[in-house]
Structures are given as structure tokens and as C-alpha cells.
Motif scaffolding. Structure first.
Motif, PDB file in Angstrom:
ATOM      1  N   THR A  10      -2.238  29.492   4.035  1.00  0.00           N
ATOM      2  CA  THR A  10      -2.269  29.493   2.587  1.00  0.00           C
ATOM      3  C   THR A  10      -0.926  30.300   1.925  1.00  0.00           C
ATOM      4  N   GLU A  11      -0.577  31.234   2.721  1.00  0.00           N
ATOM      5  CA  GLU A  11       0.916  31.812   2.214  1.00  0.00           C
ATOM      6  C   GLU A  11       1.922  31.007   2.502  1.00  0.00           C
ATOM      7  N   LYS A  12       2.003  30.097   3.356  1.00  0.00           N
ATOM      8  CA  LYS A  12       3.064  29.220   3.843  1.00  0.00           C
ATOM      9  C   LYS A  12       3.202  27.955   3.152  1.00  0.00           C
ATOM     10  N   ILE A  13       1.906  27.436   2.674  1.00  0.00           N
ATOM     11  CA  ILE A  13       1.831  26.308   1.697  1.00  0.00           C
ATOM     12  C   ILE A  13       2.256  26.883   0.532  1.00  0.00           C
ATOM     13  N   ILE A  30      18.226  21.754  -0.762  1.00  0.00           N
ATOM     14  CA  ILE A  30      18.208  23.019   0.237  1.00  0.00           C
ATOM     15  C   ILE A  30      18.482  22.311   1.623  1.00  0.00           C
ATOM     16  N   ASP A  31      18.925  23.204   2.423  1.00  0.00           N
ATOM     17  CA  ASP A  31      19.191  22.896   3.928  1.00  0.00           C
ATOM     18  C   ASP A  31      17.937  22.626   4.435  1.00  0.00           C
ATOM     19  N   ALA A  32      16.874  23.649   4.123  1.00  0.00           N
ATOM     20  CA  ALA A  32      15.428  23.769   4.867  1.00  0.00           C
ATOM     21  C   ALA A  32      14.652  24.410   4.301  1.00  0.00           C
ATOM     22  N   LEU A  33      13.585  24.198   4.576  1.00  0.00           N
ATOM     23  CA  LEU A  33      12.396  25.196   3.835  1.00  0.00           C
ATOM     24  C   LEU A  33      12.442  26.629   4.482  1.00  0.00           C
ATOM     25  N   PRO A  34      11.811  27.559   3.977  1.00  0.00           N
ATOM     26  CA  PRO A  34      12.126  28.837   4.394  1.00  0.00           C
ATOM     27  C   PRO A  34      11.593  28.991   5.831  1.00  0.00           C
ATOM     28  N   ALA A  35      12.395  29.648   6.999  1.00  0.00           N
ATOM     29  CA  ALA A  35      12.029  29.421   8.053  1.00  0.00           C
ATOM     30  C   ALA A  35      10.488  30.002   8.576  1.00  0.00           C
ATOM     31  N   GLU A  36      10.234  31.000   7.768  1.00  0.00           N
ATOM     32  CA  GLU A  36       9.006  31.453   8.113  1.00  0.00           C
ATOM     33  C   GLU A  36       7.736  30.670   7.726  1.00  0.00           C
ATOM     34  N   ALA A  37       8.190  29.687   6.854  1.00  0.00           N
ATOM     35  CA  ALA A  37       6.994  28.965   6.163  1.00  0.00           C
ATOM     36  C   ALA A  37       6.964  27.539   6.425  1.00  0.00           C
ATOM     37  N   VAL A  38       7.648  27.069   7.552  1.00  0.00           N
ATOM     38  CA  VAL A  38       7.535  25.808   7.594  1.00  0.00           C
ATOM     39  C   VAL A  38       6.605  25.133   8.141  1.00  0.00           C
ATOM     40  N   ALA A  40       3.390  23.950  10.247  1.00  0.00           N
ATOM     41  CA  ALA A  40       3.316  23.649  11.655  1.00  0.00           C
ATOM     42  C   ALA A  40       2.479  22.622  12.080  1.00  0.00           C
ATOM     43  N   THR A  41       1.830  22.015  11.066  1.00  0.00           N
ATOM     44  CA  THR A  41       1.135  20.710  11.542  1.00  0.00           C
ATOM     45  C   THR A  41       1.286  20.026  10.278  1.00  0.00           C
ATOM     46  N   ARG A  42       0.649  18.601  10.538  1.00  0.00           N
ATOM     47  CA  ARG A  42       0.539  17.468   9.451  1.00  0.00           C
ATOM     48  C   ARG A  42      -0.209  17.864   8.536  1.00  0.00           C
ATOM     49  N   ALA A  43      -1.398  18.563   8.763  1.00  0.00           N
ATOM     50  CA  ALA A  43      -2.239  19.087   7.647  1.00  0.00           C
ATOM     51  C   ALA A  43      -1.657  20.207   6.718  1.00  0.00           C
ATOM     52  N   GLU A  44      -0.971  20.965   7.262  1.00  0.00           N
ATOM     53  CA  GLU A  44      -0.130  21.948   6.444  1.00  0.00           C
ATOM     54  C   GLU A  44       0.819  21.297   5.650  1.00  0.00           C
ATOM     55  N   ALA A  45       1.587  20.348   6.174  1.00  0.00           N
ATOM     56  CA  ALA A  45       2.494  19.716   5.241  1.00  0.00           C
ATOM     57  C   ALA A  45       1.873  18.825   3.929  1.00  0.00           C
ATOM     58  N   TYR A  46       0.748  18.065   4.250  1.00  0.00           N
ATOM     59  CA  TYR A  46       0.061  17.473   3.277  1.00  0.00           C
ATOM     60  C   TYR A  46      -0.403  18.532   2.221  1.00  0.00           C
ATOM     61  N   ALA A  47      -0.879  19.425   2.835  1.00  0.00           N
ATOM     62  CA  ALA A  47      -1.258  20.739   1.772  1.00  0.00           C
ATOM     63  C   ALA A  47      -0.442  20.991   1.104  1.00  0.00           C
TER      64      ALA A  47
END
Length: 272
Positions: A10-13, A30-38, A40-47
Motif C-alpha cells: 500500500t505504501e509503495k502504491i 523522471i528517470d525512474a520511480l523511487p527505487a524503494e517503491a517500484v 514488484a508485480t503487475r497487480a501492484e503496477a495496475y494498483a
């Protein structure tokens, strides 16, 4: 900084969605999303998409698919399609003037679009193309104007690009096709795009089979992609299935006319 090993999903999302929202508000990249919050799964990315839409305060009225053609996959350096949301304030009518302000790509993508007349709820077993087409009430055509919040879209990777709404930005939705059409014929439907503007006249061509082999296959892919992570589609949703040609460079002052094999025409102009 919260450690990647202790940050909850939830915090990553929230971190990703907030970062992307701030990037849009600041009209930056931006070059990338915060490294600690990228994700990890497609479900997280869609969230992340879901949370971003909440932060925007805009309802989802449709869905897009990126990288359904080999050209699209090469363009963003992924090996398969990605789904994204189309928010209500990003949709334009046929013939509209569309601003390219804040668009980091300045590309136009002619697409096949399906509108649902009935919902498709999440379920365990995949939907078949026939089941999906039973839910479709209309065929339209459209022009997508993608963009990205990343400095280098080819370096972001699939999960970050899904979080980035699969490069979703603006979309021109044409009228419903009023002549008879059959799902089995769409792979053979050709498209011709004409651009006129400051750089002169140029023409691009495409065909339905460039879209995962068949626009119906692309639509079915999205339905099952979302179903697998618990997202359903509702009546009235439209699904734009990805570019059927090479992405077309455009600039302010250009006009674009796309013709789909006697079935429909979609136009727009581009401004700053």
C-alpha cells in the motif's frame, strides 16, 4: 527513507502514484520511480493506476492497450502488451483541436475501439473471444496521443510503464460505425492516415492484423489481463486496442485524418 524490504504494498502504491501525479503537475519527467517503491508485480503496477486516477479525481471511462503491435513494442522496448486507463477529462471528440502541451512523445496512433454494452466481471477462467464479443455493443475508431512521465521510455520496463498508465495521455474517440461489420473481418481492415501541416503532407498505412494479429484478440487480452487481478469492465466502457500502424509523428499546426477501409473516418488537429 523507508527501506524497500519494510515498505508495504500500500505504501509503495501511494508513493508511486504521488510521484507520478507530482510529475504531471510540474510538467516534468523522471528517470525512474523511487527505487524503494517500484512495483514488484503487475497487480501492484495496475494498483498504482487506480490510485493515480483517484488522485486526479477523474472517472475511468475507457481502457487502452499499449504495445499490441511489433512497432509499438519496439517503440517502448517491451515484449508484450500493457493496459492503461483512459480518464474522462482526456477524451476528445472527432474533429477536436488537441493540445500537445506536456506531451513528451508527440505521436498519433490510429486504433480500433470497442464499446461494451454489458459488463465483464472478474473470474477465474479466462474469457473467450466469443464471450467478450457478446458484451460489445459498438465498434468505433480513434486516435490515441500517448505520452510518458519517464525521461527514457525504453529504459523504464513494463512494470513502471503500467504504473505510468501504459503511456496514456489523450484520446480522440470517433463515432460508432453505422455500416455492417463482423469481428472476423477486422484483421483485414486497412487504415490510411494523412497528415498535413508545417512539415508538409505525409501518409501512413496500417491494418487490423497489426494489433496482436486481430483487434478482437487485443480486446480479449485486456479483458483477461484485468480479470486476473480482480478488475472488471462495466457497461459503457470503451477499449482502444492499440495502434494499427507505426506511431505517427505530429506537431502543432498539423491536421490528421484517418480512414478505416470504408467503415469510418476520425480526424483531429494539433495545437500548442
Amino acid at each position: 527513507m523507508t527501506d524497500v524490504n519494510t515498505m508495504s504494498s500500500t505504501e509503495k502504491i501511494e508513493r508511486c502514484a504521488t510521484t507520478l501525479r507530482q510529475t504531471v503537475l510540474q510538467n516534468s519527467v523522471i528517470d525512474a520511480l523511487p527505487a524503494e517503491a517500484v512495483p514488484a508485480t503487475r497487480a501492484e503496477a495496475y494498483a498504482v493506476q487506480t490510485r493515480y486516477a483517484e488522485l486526479e479525481g477523474q472517472p475511468t471511462v475507457g481502457w487502452k492497450i499499449a504495445a499490441t503491435s511489433e512497432a509499438g513494442q519496439r517503440h517502448i522496448n517491451v515484449d508484450g502488451p500493457l493496459g492503461g486507463r483512459v480518464l474522462s477529462d482526456r477524451v476528445h471528440a472527432d474533429g477536436d483541436a488537441v493540445s500537445l502541451s506536456g506531451n513528451t512523445m508527440c505521436l498519433a496512433e490510429p486504433e480500433f475501439v470497442f464499446v461494451l454494452g454489458s459488463g465483464l466481471d472478474p473470474r477465474t477462467n479466462p474469457y473467450t473471444p466469443d464471450e467478450v464479443m457478446e458484451a460489445v455493443t459498438a465498434l468505433h475508431f480513434g486516435i490515441e496521443l500517448p505520452s510518458t512521465r519517464f525521461t527514457d521510455v525504453t529504459a523504464a520496463g513494463a512494470l513502471q510503464l503500467i504504473a505510468d498508465n501504459a503511456c496514456g495521455h489523450r484520446f480522440v474517440l470517433g463515432s460508432a460505425v453505422r455500416t455492417t461489420w463482423a469481428p472476423a473481418d477486422l484483421a483485414a481492415v486497412s487504415m490510411t492516415a494523412d497528415v498535413d501541416g508545417p512539415s508538409g503532407h505525409r501518409t501512413s498505412e496500417g491494418v487490423g492484423r497489426n494489433v496482436l494479429g486481430d483487434p478482437v484478440a487485443a480486446l480479449t487480452w485486456l479483458v483477461n489481463e484485468l480479470s486476473a487481478i480482480g478488475i472488471g469492465l462495466v457497461p459503457g466502457d470503451f477499449i482502444t486496442t492499440g495502434t494499427c500502424s507505426e506511431p505517427i509523428p505530429v506537431e502543432p499546426g498539423d491536421s490528421l485524418t484517418t480512414r478505416f477501409d470504408g467503415l469510418g473516418v476520425v480526424t483531429c488537429t494539433f495545437v500548442d
